[in-house]
Design a protein around this motif. Structure first.
Motif, mmCIF file in Angstrom:
data_model
loop_
_atom_site.group_PDB
_atom_site.id
_atom_site.type_symbol
_atom_site.label_atom_id
_atom_site.label_comp_id
_atom_site.label_asym_id
_atom_site.label_seq_id
_atom_site.Cartn_x
_atom_site.Cartn_y
_atom_site.Cartn_z
ATOM 1 N N TRP A 54 8.148 -13.536 -7.154
ATOM 2 C CA TRP A 54 7.616 -12.661 -6.116
ATOM 3 C C TRP A 54 7.523 -11.233 -6.628
ATOM 4 C CZ3 TRP A 54 5.792 -14.782 -1.719
ATOM 5 C CH2 TRP A 54 6.260 -16.036 -1.336
ATOM 6 N N VAL A 55 6.507 -10.544 -6.149
ATOM 7 C CA VAL A 55 6.355 -9.119 -6.394
ATOM 8 C C VAL A 55 6.162 -8.456 -5.039
ATOM 9 C CG1 VAL A 55 4.921 -7.310 -7.418
ATOM 10 C CG2 VAL A 55 5.321 -9.434 -8.681
ATOM 11 N N ARG A 56 6.883 -7.388 -4.787
ATOM 12 C CA ARG A 56 6.747 -6.671 -3.513
ATOM 13 C C ARG A 56 6.418 -5.212 -3.794
ATOM 14 N NH1 ARG A 56 8.151 -7.425 1.708
ATOM 15 N NH2 ARG A 56 9.252 -9.354 1.238
ATOM 16 N N GLU A 57 5.427 -4.728 -3.102
ATOM 17 C CA GLU A 57 5.021 -3.330 -3.227
ATOM 18 C C GLU A 57 5.679 -2.517 -2.116
ATOM 19 O OE1 GLU A 57 0.884 -1.177 -2.307
ATOM 20 O OE2 GLU A 57 0.809 -2.444 -4.101
ATOM 21 N N ASP A 58 6.230 -1.379 -2.471
ATOM 22 C CA ASP A 58 6.880 -0.540 -1.480
ATOM 23 C C ASP A 58 5.870 -0.017 -0.469
ATOM 24 O OD1 ASP A 58 9.325 -0.860 -2.708
ATOM 25 O OD2 ASP A 58 9.117 0.942 -3.940
ATOM 26 N N GLN A 59 6.347 0.222 0.742
ATOM 27 C CA GLN A 59 5.501 0.841 1.754
ATOM 28 C C GLN A 59 5.109 2.246 1.284
ATOM 29 O OE1 GLN A 59 4.215 -0.040 4.628
ATOM 30 N NE2 GLN A 59 5.236 -1.936 5.195
ATOM 31 N N PRO A 60 3.862 2.647 1.497
ATOM 32 C CA PRO A 60 3.458 3.996 1.093
ATOM 33 C C PRO A 60 4.233 5.058 1.867
ATOM 34 C CG PRO A 60 1.779 2.993 2.487
ATOM 35 C CD PRO A 60 2.768 1.904 2.157
ATOM 36 N N ASN A 61 4.504 6.178 1.207
ATOM 37 C CA ASN A 61 5.243 7.247 1.885
ATOM 38 C C ASN A 61 4.365 8.033 2.843
ATOM 39 O OD1 ASN A 61 3.676 8.493 -0.037
ATOM 40 N ND2 ASN A 61 5.233 9.973 -0.657
ATOM 41 N N ALA A 62 3.048 7.853 2.742
ATOM 42 C CA ALA A 62 2.116 8.501 3.667
ATOM 43 C C ALA A 62 0.897 7.602 3.810
ATOM 44 C CB ALA A 62 1.709 9.879 3.150
ATOM 45 N N MET A 77 -9.599 -5.777 -1.432
ATOM 46 C CA MET A 77 -8.174 -5.744 -1.731
ATOM 47 C C MET A 77 -7.868 -6.556 -2.979
ATOM 48 S SD MET A 77 -4.959 -7.376 0.427
ATOM 49 C CE MET A 77 -5.682 -9.021 0.213
ATOM 50 N N LYS A 78 -8.425 -7.760 -3.053
ATOM 51 C CA LYS A 78 -8.168 -8.613 -4.218
ATOM 52 C C LYS A 78 -8.762 -8.013 -5.483
ATOM 53 C CE LYS A 78 -9.910 -12.424 -2.519
ATOM 54 N NZ LYS A 78 -10.312 -13.851 -2.457
ATOM 55 N N GLN A 79 -10.001 -7.500 -5.373
ATOM 56 C CA GLN A 79 -10.672 -6.952 -6.544
ATOM 57 C C GLN A 79 -9.930 -5.751 -7.113
ATOM 58 O OE1 GLN A 79 -12.488 -3.901 -6.969
ATOM 59 N NE2 GLN A 79 -12.965 -4.488 -9.075
ATOM 60 N N SER A 80 -9.420 -4.893 -6.223
ATOM 61 C CA SER A 80 -8.749 -3.673 -6.666
ATOM 62 C C SER A 80 -7.267 -3.885 -6.955
ATOM 63 C CB SER A 80 -8.914 -2.570 -5.612
ATOM 64 O OG SER A 80 -8.353 -2.971 -4.370
ATOM 65 N N GLN A 81 -6.789 -5.103 -6.716
ATOM 66 C CA GLN A 81 -5.401 -5.483 -6.974
ATOM 67 C C GLN A 81 -4.399 -4.712 -6.104
ATOM 68 O OE1 GLN A 81 -4.550 -5.725 -11.216
ATOM 69 N NE2 GLN A 81 -5.751 -7.595 -11.314
ATOM 70 N N ARG A 82 -4.837 -4.382 -4.907
ATOM 71 C CA ARG A 82 -3.892 -3.862 -3.917
ATOM 72 C C ARG A 82 -3.127 -5.022 -3.294
ATOM 73 N NH1 ARG A 82 -6.406 0.278 0.381
ATOM 74 N NH2 ARG A 82 -4.209 0.332 0.956
ATOM 75 N N LEU A 83 -1.940 -4.742 -2.796
ATOM 76 C CA LEU A 83 -1.167 -5.762 -2.092
ATOM 77 C C LEU A 83 -1.239 -5.595 -0.582
ATOM 78 C CD1 LEU A 83 2.045 -6.192 -4.284
ATOM 79 C CD2 LEU A 83 -0.234 -7.191 -4.547
ATOM 80 N N TYR A 84 -1.774 -4.462 -0.143
ATOM 81 C CA TYR A 84 -1.943 -4.212 1.287
ATOM 82 C C TYR A 84 -3.417 -4.244 1.657
ATOM 83 C CZ TYR A 84 2.906 -2.697 1.833
ATOM 84 O OH TYR A 84 4.277 -2.662 1.882
ATOM 85 N N ILE A 85 -3.720 -4.917 2.741
ATOM 86 C CA ILE A 85 -5.080 -4.900 3.261
ATOM 87 C C ILE A 85 -5.139 -3.845 4.366
ATOM 88 C CG2 ILE A 85 -4.606 -6.757 4.914
ATOM 89 C CD1 ILE A 85 -7.505 -7.625 4.578
ATOM 90 N N PRO A 86 -6.119 -2.956 4.350
ATOM 91 C CA PRO A 86 -6.198 -1.947 5.417
ATOM 92 C C PRO A 86 -6.332 -2.598 6.793
ATOM 93 C CG PRO A 86 -7.662 -1.391 3.597
ATOM 94 C CD PRO A 86 -7.172 -2.785 3.344
ATOM 95 N N LYS A 87 -5.750 -1.957 7.784
ATOM 96 C CA LYS A 87 -5.870 -2.440 9.154
ATOM 97 C C LYS A 87 -7.229 -2.008 9.701
ATOM 98 C CE LYS A 87 -3.802 -2.083 13.762
ATOM 99 N NZ LYS A 87 -2.776 -1.410 14.588
#
Length: 239
Positions: free
Chosen positions: A67-75, A131-141
């Protein structure tokens, strides 16, 4: 080693499957075979390092090997935007803003809006793909469209910036100079005909700061992307 990336919002269950759409992409498009490695993201900040166990174009099964977890953004950045008349331009904005770091998007129906209906299912798919293409782990709401007055009255206490081109109101400065590192903000982008005077006054009553994005006149979707890039560069979210 190539790692193919897929989206599955229900990571965390005991048995792991890809959705029919993602399974089709894995088998019919990417031609993955049993035993191939892949990455599966849930759009909420977590990614499974996985291996394909069962090849089925309707329901692939995979096993999790880490597993890999990305921290919540600070802003965070919330963009409220009046969708352009040309839906392709709004879809382009969603894709590029996702790639560059937006966190929340609300389509705002203004008095001068020419487009008031959206296919939310299609727009959500664009966000997932970006999201997948840019390799982000969060999808914008992506929120449901709301009228301007409702959007303004329902905001949180984050600083609100309104980008506009009216000569009747002097902006407080450029957006990039108003942003502060580590502070979540909402930026409001108007329609092709800009905000009405009533909308500007209403925003000011909600303590919105009027800003401009630069010396050139920008299309709605370009303005939204410029705001996203300014925020992301300041908060180190484009590494």
């Amino acid at each position: 080693m190539n790692r193919y990336r897929f989206y599955q919002p229900t990571l965390g269950q005991e048995i792991y499957f890809l959705s029919p759409e993602e399974s089709h992409h894995a088998v019919r498009v990417m031609r993955l075979q049993e035993g191939d490695f892949m990455e599966v993201v849930d759009g909420l900040g977590r990614m499974a390092q996985a291996r394909l166990k069962t090849v089925d174009h309707q329901c692939c099964q995979f096993t999790v090997e880490g597993w890999v977890r990305e921290d919540q953004p600070n802003a965070t950045l919330h963009i409220g935007m009046a969708p352009p008349k040309n839906i392709d331009r709004f879809e382009w904005f969603l894709e590029k803003a996702t790639e560059t770091g937006v966190h929340e998007i609300t389509p705002v129906i203004c008095e001068r809006s020419e487009r008031k209906k959206l296919r939310m299912d299609r727009l959500q798919k664009i966000l997932i793909s970006a999201m997948k293409q840019s390799q982000r782990l969060y999808i914008p709401k992506l929120n449901e469209p709301v009228v301007f007055d409702q959007f303004i009255s329902g905001l949180s206490d984050h600083p609100l910036f309104m980008a506009h081109a009216s000569k009747q109101f002097k902006p407080e400065g450029m957006l990039r100079d108003q942003l502060k590192e580590g502070i979540s903000v909402t930026v409001l982008i108007g329609p092709e005909g800009d905000f009405t005077l009533r909308e500007i006054e209403l925003a000011k009553q909600q303590n919105a700061k009027l800003v401009y994005l630069g010396p050139r006149r920008l299309r709605t979707e370009t303005a939204g992307l410029v705001a996203t890039v300014c925020f992301s560069l300041l908060n180190d979210q484009m590494d």
